[in-house]
Design a protein around this motif. Structure first.
Motif, PDB file in Angstrom:
ATOM      1  N   LEU A 140      49.381  89.804 -43.147  1.00 51.96           N
ATOM      2  CA  LEU A 140      50.537  90.615 -43.526  1.00 51.96           C
ATOM      3  C   LEU A 140      51.814  89.790 -43.453  1.00 51.96           C
ATOM      4  CD1 LEU A 140      52.011  93.251 -44.195  1.00 51.96           C
ATOM      5  CD2 LEU A 140      51.935  93.823 -41.747  1.00 51.96           C
ATOM      6  N   LEU A 141      51.941  88.939 -42.437  1.00 48.92           N
ATOM      7  CA  LEU A 141      53.129  88.099 -42.319  1.00 48.92           C
ATOM      8  C   LEU A 141      53.216  87.093 -43.458  1.00 48.92           C
ATOM      9  CD1 LEU A 141      53.400  87.417 -38.477  1.00 48.92           C
ATOM     10  CD2 LEU A 141      54.487  89.205 -39.852  1.00 48.92           C
ATOM     11  N   VAL A 142      52.076  86.617 -43.930  1.00 46.55           N
ATOM     12  CA  VAL A 142      52.074  85.719 -45.093  1.00 46.55           C
ATOM     13  C   VAL A 142      52.634  86.452 -46.308  1.00 46.55           C
ATOM     14  CG1 VAL A 142      50.618  84.409 -46.686  1.00 46.55           C
ATOM     15  CG2 VAL A 142      50.147  84.342 -44.233  1.00 46.55           C
ATOM     16  N   GLU A 143      52.227  87.711 -46.496  1.00 42.94           N
ATOM     17  CA  GLU A 143      52.732  88.509 -47.614  1.00 42.94           C
ATOM     18  C   GLU A 143      54.223  88.773 -47.469  1.00 42.94           C
ATOM     19  OE1 GLU A 143      50.492  92.097 -47.921  1.00 42.94           O
ATOM     20  OE2 GLU A 143      48.544  91.081 -47.966  1.00 42.94           O
ATOM     21  N   LEU A 144      54.647  89.120 -46.265  1.00 43.60           N
ATOM     22  CA  LEU A 144      56.071  89.397 -46.032  1.00 43.60           C
ATOM     23  C   LEU A 144      56.919  88.145 -46.226  1.00 43.60           C
ATOM     24  CD1 LEU A 144      55.900  91.744 -42.910  1.00 43.60           C
ATOM     25  CD2 LEU A 144      56.395  92.385 -45.280  1.00 43.60           C
ATOM     26  N   GLU A 145      56.372  86.993 -45.845  1.00 44.72           N
ATOM     27  CA  GLU A 145      57.091  85.726 -46.058  1.00 44.72           C
ATOM     28  C   GLU A 145      57.386  85.525 -47.537  1.00 44.72           C
ATOM     29  OE1 GLU A 145      56.625  80.955 -45.004  1.00 44.72           O
ATOM     30  OE2 GLU A 145      54.903  82.303 -44.814  1.00 44.72           O
ATOM     31  N   ALA A 146      56.388  85.734 -48.379  1.00 49.03           N
ATOM     32  CA  ALA A 146      56.569  85.559 -49.822  1.00 49.03           C
ATOM     33  C   ALA A 146      57.557  86.577 -50.381  1.00 49.03           C
ATOM     34  CB  ALA A 146      55.227  85.687 -50.532  1.00 49.03           C
ATOM     35  N   GLN A 147      57.451  87.820 -49.947  1.00 48.48           N
ATOM     36  CA  GLN A 147      58.359  88.858 -50.434  1.00 48.48           C
ATOM     37  C   GLN A 147      59.804  88.576 -50.021  1.00 48.48           C
ATOM     38  OE1 GLN A 147      57.128  92.927 -49.529  1.00 48.48           O
ATOM     39  NE2 GLN A 147      54.985  92.290 -49.523  1.00 48.48           N
ATOM     40  N   VAL A 204      63.025  81.209 -44.333  1.00 44.32           N
ATOM     41  CA  VAL A 204      61.944  82.099 -43.913  1.00 44.32           C
ATOM     42  C   VAL A 204      60.712  81.240 -43.665  1.00 44.32           C
ATOM     43  CG1 VAL A 204      60.572  84.133 -44.506  1.00 44.32           C
ATOM     44  CG2 VAL A 204      62.887  83.889 -45.429  1.00 44.32           C
ATOM     45  N   SER A 205      60.187  81.270 -42.431  1.00 38.93           N
ATOM     46  CA  SER A 205      59.019  80.436 -42.129  1.00 38.93           C
ATOM     47  C   SER A 205      58.265  81.022 -40.950  1.00 38.93           C
ATOM     48  CB  SER A 205      59.431  78.993 -41.816  1.00 38.93           C
ATOM     49  OG  SER A 205      60.230  78.932 -40.649  1.00 38.93           O
ATOM     50  N   ARG A 206      56.960  80.761 -40.917  1.00 35.03           N
ATOM     51  CA  ARG A 206      56.125  81.213 -39.810  1.00 35.03           C
ATOM     52  C   ARG A 206      56.062  80.111 -38.755  1.00 35.03           C
ATOM     53  NH1 ARG A 206      51.132  81.484 -41.986  1.00 35.03           N
ATOM     54  NH2 ARG A 206      51.975  80.702 -43.946  1.00 35.03           N
ATOM     55  N   SER A 207      56.746  80.319 -37.648  1.00 37.13           N
ATOM     56  CA  SER A 207      56.734  79.337 -36.568  1.00 37.13           C
ATOM     57  C   SER A 207      55.361  79.293 -35.912  1.00 37.13           C
ATOM     58  CB  SER A 207      57.799  79.670 -35.523  1.00 37.13           C
ATOM     59  OG  SER A 207      57.642  80.984 -35.030  1.00 37.13           O
ATOM     60  N   GLN A 208      54.666  80.423 -35.916  1.00 37.84           N
ATOM     61  CA  GLN A 208      53.282  80.541 -35.484  1.00 37.84           C
ATOM     62  C   GLN A 208      52.638  81.582 -36.391  1.00 37.84           C
ATOM     63  OE1 GLN A 208      52.595  80.860 -31.164  1.00 37.84           O
ATOM     64  NE2 GLN A 208      54.725  80.275 -30.840  1.00 37.84           N
ATOM     65  N   PRO A 209      51.307  81.636 -36.470  1.00 31.44           N
ATOM     66  CA  PRO A 209      50.678  82.615 -37.369  1.00 31.44           C
ATOM     67  C   PRO A 209      51.113  84.058 -37.128  1.00 31.44           C
ATOM     68  CG  PRO A 209      49.068  80.996 -36.666  1.00 31.44           C
ATOM     69  CD  PRO A 209      50.310  80.722 -35.865  1.00 31.44           C
TER      70      PRO A 209
END
Length: 274
Positions: free
Chosen positions: A164-171, A182-187
């Motif tokens: 879900l966080l991957v999807e939110l990152e793209a959105q 916007v980046s995921r510091s951890q999964p």
């Protein structure tokens, strides 16, 4: 990328969580000694993390770091005396768009960092104990984030639903393009900071402050916010447990944080031991 670059390293900038720190957020004695050896060899060493400044103090002391350190992915660079070398806040419009997107997700906990405080609505969220253990201090419960919109250091979407966080990152990247990083510091963490708040800019700022050319710098990390400094450093080192996308953007890959990979990298690729 492949091969270790030949420039002698004069400055090392390292991520903390997942890199220097083991899964329980502790530092191994080997890592402490490797950093000490760097400093004794005349190599500058500092930290770049998504954490707030006050959540770095214990590690700064343990490692003997006496240089400015980069918090909030580089949004704030703090001198040892607590004064700011750099401070970048998330633009108000980007903050509003981010909070609107994250707030509509039932599986996401929304955290705001401002003025040194960790702000949230629900102190009983399932991700809170993990974060409190890592930061070393509790959150502040607020009814609204609106009073803080002009001085937000970072917004975090926390969720055990990593896809879900991957999807939110793209959105969100589409919504705040040109306004925020916007980046995921951890999964399980999706970080939103000011455009200038990235570890690549932090590396460049600190290198200039120290008078070290970028080709003589090294960066060590494991998360989605670390390639920004990989692309600027003379030598980039990914941790063994990093996702393949992160590893591909590094010059070399070391062991995992369970295997003391950061210490191994310092010993092998920077000090030339082993």
């Amino acid at each position: 990328m492949s091969g270790v670059k030949a420039h002698p390293i004069q400055f090392v900038l390292s991520d903390m969580d997942g890199t220097l720190l083991r899964p329980d957020h502790s530092l191994s004695q080997r890592t402490i000694e490797a950093v000490r050896a760097l400093r004794e060899a005349g190599v500058f060493f500092s930290l770049a993390t998504g954490r707030p400044p006050k959540a770095m103090l214990q590690q700064i002391e343990a490692l003997g770091v006496d240089l400015p350190t980069a918090a909030f992915n580089g949004g704030t660079i703090v001198h040892p005396d607590g004064s700011f070398l750099v401070a970048h806040y998330l633009p108000r419009e980007a903050a509003i768009a981010t909070l609107a997107l994250f707030g509509g997700q039932a599986e996401v906990e929304v955290w705001v960092f401002s003025g040194g405080d960790w702000l949230l609505h629900d102190p009983h969220g399932p991700m809170v104990p993990r974060e409190q253990h890592g930061l070393g201090y509790p959150p502040v419960v607020v009814e609204s984030f609106e009073p803080y919109l002009d001085c937000i250091d970072k917004i975090v979407a926390a969720s055990n639903n990593a896809p879900l966080l991957v999807e939110l990152e793209a959105q969100l990247q589409l919504k705040v393009d040109g306004q925020a990083q916007v980046s995921r510091s951890q999964p399980v963490y999706l970080d939103v900071t000011a455009m200038q708040a990235n570890k690549g800019e932090a590396l460049a700022t600190l290198a200039e402050f120290l008078g070290v050319p970028l080709e003589h710098t090294a960066a060590i990390g494991d998360g989605g916010n670390d390639p920004a400094m990989f692309h600027r450093a003379g030598l980039s080192i990914a941790m063994g447990q990093a996702q393949e996308e992160v590893k591909r953007q590094a010059d070399v890959v070391t062991g995992s944080n369970v295997e003391e990979g950061a210490a191994e990298a310092i010993e092998r690729f920077i000090l030339g031991a082993g």
